[in-house]
Scaffold this motif. Sequence first.
Motif, short mmCIF file in Angstrom:
data_model
loop_
_atom_site.label_atom_id
_atom_site.label_comp_id
_atom_site.label_asym_id
_atom_site.label_seq_id
_atom_site.Cartn_x
_atom_site.Cartn_y
_atom_site.Cartn_z
N ILE A 301 -13.84 -5.11 -16.62
CA ILE A 301 -14.26 -6.24 -17.45
C ILE A 301 -15.00 -7.28 -16.60
O ILE A 301 -16.05 -7.80 -16.99
CB ILE A 301 -13.04 -6.88 -18.13
N ALA A 302 -14.44 -7.55 -15.43
CA ALA A 302 -15.07 -8.53 -14.53
C ALA A 302 -16.45 -8.05 -14.08
O ALA A 302 -17.37 -8.87 -13.91
CB ALA A 302 -14.18 -8.77 -13.32
N TYR A 303 -16.59 -6.74 -13.89
CA TYR A 303 -17.92 -6.20 -13.52
C TYR A 303 -18.95 -6.54 -14.59
O TYR A 303 -20.04 -7.03 -14.28
CB TYR A 303 -17.85 -4.68 -13.35
N TRP A 304 -18.61 -6.29 -15.86
CA TRP A 304 -19.57 -6.56 -16.93
C TRP A 304 -19.94 -8.04 -17.00
O TRP A 304 -21.05 -8.40 -17.40
CB TRP A 304 -19.01 -6.08 -18.27
N HIS A 305 -19.02 -8.90 -16.58
CA HIS A 305 -19.33 -10.34 -16.57
C HIS A 305 -20.32 -10.71 -15.46
O HIS A 305 -20.85 -11.82 -15.46
CB HIS A 305 -18.04 -11.16 -16.42
N THR A 306 -20.53 -9.81 -14.51
CA THR A 306 -21.53 -10.08 -13.47
C THR A 306 -22.88 -9.46 -13.81
O THR A 306 -23.83 -9.59 -13.04
CB THR A 306 -21.07 -9.53 -12.10
N VAL A 307 -22.97 -8.78 -14.95
CA VAL A 307 -24.25 -8.26 -15.42
C VAL A 307 -25.02 -9.42 -16.03
O VAL A 307 -24.64 -9.96 -17.07
CB VAL A 307 -24.05 -7.14 -16.46
N LYS A 308 -26.10 -9.82 -15.40
CA LYS A 308 -26.77 -11.06 -15.77
C LYS A 308 -27.51 -10.97 -17.11
O LYS A 308 -27.45 -11.86 -17.93
CB LYS A 308 -27.74 -11.48 -14.67
N LYS A 309 -28.22 -9.88 -17.30
CA LYS A 309 -29.00 -9.76 -18.53
C LYS A 309 -28.09 -9.35 -19.68
O LYS A 309 -27.16 -8.59 -19.52
CB LYS A 309 -30.11 -8.72 -18.35
N GLU A 310 -28.40 -9.88 -20.86
CA GLU A 310 -27.61 -9.55 -22.04
C GLU A 310 -28.03 -8.17 -22.56
O GLU A 310 -28.66 -8.03 -23.61
CB GLU A 310 -27.81 -10.63 -23.13
N VAL A 311 -27.69 -7.14 -21.80
CA VAL A 311 -28.02 -5.78 -22.20
C VAL A 311 -27.24 -5.41 -23.46
O VAL A 311 -26.18 -5.97 -23.73
CB VAL A 311 -27.71 -4.79 -21.07
N ALA A 312 -27.77 -4.45 -24.21
CA ALA A 312 -27.24 -4.15 -25.53
C ALA A 312 -25.76 -3.78 -25.53
O ALA A 312 -25.02 -4.16 -26.45
CB ALA A 312 -28.07 -3.03 -26.17
N ASP A 313 -25.33 -3.04 -24.51
CA ASP A 313 -23.95 -2.57 -24.52
C ASP A 313 -22.99 -3.43 -23.71
O ASP A 313 -21.83 -3.04 -23.51
CB ASP A 313 -23.89 -1.12 -24.02
N LYS A 314 -23.43 -4.59 -23.24
CA LYS A 314 -22.58 -5.42 -22.40
C LYS A 314 -21.31 -5.86 -23.15
O LYS A 314 -20.19 -5.53 -22.73
CB LYS A 314 -23.34 -6.65 -21.90
N TRP A 315 -21.45 -6.60 -24.22
CA TRP A 315 -20.28 -7.15 -24.90
C TRP A 315 -19.49 -6.10 -25.68
O TRP A 315 -18.25 -6.16 -25.69
CB TRP A 315 -20.69 -8.33 -25.78
N PRO A 316 -20.14 -5.11 -26.31
CA PRO A 316 -19.34 -4.02 -26.90
C PRO A 316 -18.49 -3.29 -25.85
O PRO A 316 -17.34 -2.92 -26.13
CB PRO A 316 -20.41 -3.09 -27.49
N SER A 317 -19.04 -3.12 -24.65
CA SER A 317 -18.28 -2.47 -23.57
C SER A 317 -17.10 -3.33 -23.15
O SER A 317 -15.99 -2.82 -22.93
CB SER A 317 -19.19 -2.20 -22.36
N ILE A 318 -17.32 -4.64 -23.03
CA ILE A 318 -16.23 -5.56 -22.66
C ILE A 318 -15.14 -5.53 -23.72
O ILE A 318 -13.94 -5.49 -23.40
CB ILE A 318 -16.78 -6.98 -22.46
N LYS A 320 -14.36 -3.11 -25.83
CA LYS A 320 -13.63 -1.84 -25.76
C LYS A 320 -12.63 -1.85 -24.60
O LYS A 320 -11.51 -1.35 -24.72
CB LYS A 320 -14.61 -0.68 -25.60
N LEU A 321 -13.04 -2.42 -23.47
CA LEU A 321 -12.15 -2.50 -22.33
C LEU A 321 -10.96 -3.41 -22.61
O LEU A 321 -9.82 -3.10 -22.20
CB LEU A 321 -12.91 -3.00 -21.09
N TYR A 322 -11.20 -4.50 -23.32
CA TYR A 322 -10.08 -5.38 -23.70
C TYR A 322 -9.11 -4.65 -24.63
O TYR A 322 -7.88 -4.84 -24.54
CB TYR A 322 -10.59 -6.66 -24.38
N ASP A 323 -9.64 -3.82 -25.52
CA ASP A 323 -8.77 -3.06 -26.40
C ASP A 323 -7.88 -2.11 -25.60
O ASP A 323 -6.69 -1.93 -25.92
CB ASP A 323 -9.61 -2.27 -27.41
N VAL A 324 -8.44 -1.49 -24.56
CA VAL A 324 -7.65 -0.63 -23.68
C VAL A 324 -6.62 -1.46 -22.91
O VAL A 324 -5.44 -1.08 -22.78
CB VAL A 324 -8.56 0.14 -22.69
N LEU A 325 -7.04 -2.61 -22.40
CA LEU A 325 -6.15 -3.47 -21.63
C LEU A 325 -4.95 -3.92 -22.46
O LEU A 325 -3.82 -4.03 -21.95
CB LEU A 325 -6.92 -4.68 -21.10
N LEU A 326 -5.18 -4.17 -23.75
CA LEU A 326 -4.09 -4.60 -24.62
C LEU A 326 -3.01 -3.53 -24.77
O LEU A 326 -1.85 -3.85 -25.04
CB LEU A 326 -4.63 -4.99 -26.00
N THR A 327 -3.37 -2.28 -24.58
CA THR A 327 -2.37 -1.21 -24.65
C THR A 327 -1.48 -1.23 -23.41
O THR A 327 -0.36 -0.70 -23.43
CB THR A 327 -3.03 0.18 -24.77
#
Length: 412
Positions: A301-318, A320-327
């Motif tokens: 999750i922290a890696y995706w926060h260092t991706v500077k450009k708002e690429v299409a899959d940035k926030w959907p990927s984050i 999904k990772l939070y959903d996994v983390l909640l488990t």
Amino acid sequence: MKESTDLIPHLFKTEHSKLVAVLVKTFGLDHVETAEDIASETFLEAMAVWPYKGVPQNPVAWLYAVAKNKAKNQLTRHRVFKEKILPAIKLAQEQTCVDEIDLSDQNIRDSQLQMLFAICHPSIPQDAQICLALRLLCGFGLEEIANAFFTNKETIHKRLQRAKNKLRTENVTIAMPHAHELNSRLDAVLRTIYLLFSEGYYSESNAAIVRKELCVEAINLTHLLLSNSATSIHAVKALMSLMCFHASRLEARQTTNGDLILYDDQDETKWNTELIEKGFYYLQQASKWETVSKYYIEASIAYWHTVKKEVADKWPSILKLYDVLLTIDPSPIIRLNRLFAVSKVHGNQAAIRESVTLNLNDNHFYWMLLAELHKETDIKKAITCLQQALTLCKTEPEKRGIKEKIDNWTGH
């Protein structure tokens, strides 16, 4: 003289804790204070000698030689060692130990690592573990530790004494845990390091929100784990990755006045690309294990926060990772952090609807996030949320930032 007065504080920060670790390993945990005294006396001697005789050609070697001599003298002169150590160890064996105090780089690293496991013994409270780590392994003084936890030196001194006494009564030794208990003990070590880093990354117990020195020390302690093959494993690499990614944005998280800057408002040019690259390296290293730890998901999750450009899959990927983390960790704080990703993927209204299930009315970050979510559609409600955050906020820098935002949003 100027050269020595500049050098000695630097060497104290880098070498004092190494000397303490080796000396405690030599004397045992019963004599932690003796080891600290010898290390401190070594630097006092440097302060007395170097300004007049000049800085030695190899200052570090000089310090180690002086400390070694002081340790030998201590072992042969003081009655406490005759009464408490020599009865349990043959005189010949003890003399061999004295003559062979090992201050090699490898033994220093080994001693520090063994000390780290000792002070993270399960019998010691978590806050005391952090204090011991700062004192014995990071070279912090009582006042520095007190400042880090927004308390006084006397409180820290008592906390340290209780912890040291507990180590003695539990007969904790300076040694690596046995293989069968290494993983469980390592979990405690990683929790302590993570809490130390978290206190530096966001401190509610200090006037300064960000304490970079605590973050640096947490990273240094993790380097100790990485230097040993038995502890250079998935979770350790993942934690290092997580801390590198977070540390890469430290400079962008504060204004010059020390006020907190939210993620969307950060100046991306201030992100440290070297730390980002280091974080990505350790994330790749951690991915070689089949197991997946909480630290690995958080690092991703922290890696995706260092991706500077708002690429299409940035926030959907984050998200999904939070959903996994909640488990793995279904805590309210994880759910709150996830809410920001929800707003990015599904919109502010979806995040607002979900926010009512969090039950975090006593958390100022909750109200600050709600303010941002309401800002575009209901500025009055957004300001009300900020006012609620202000009543719950504990740090002066954050209070200043919230007041300034209220003034800006009300047009004052």
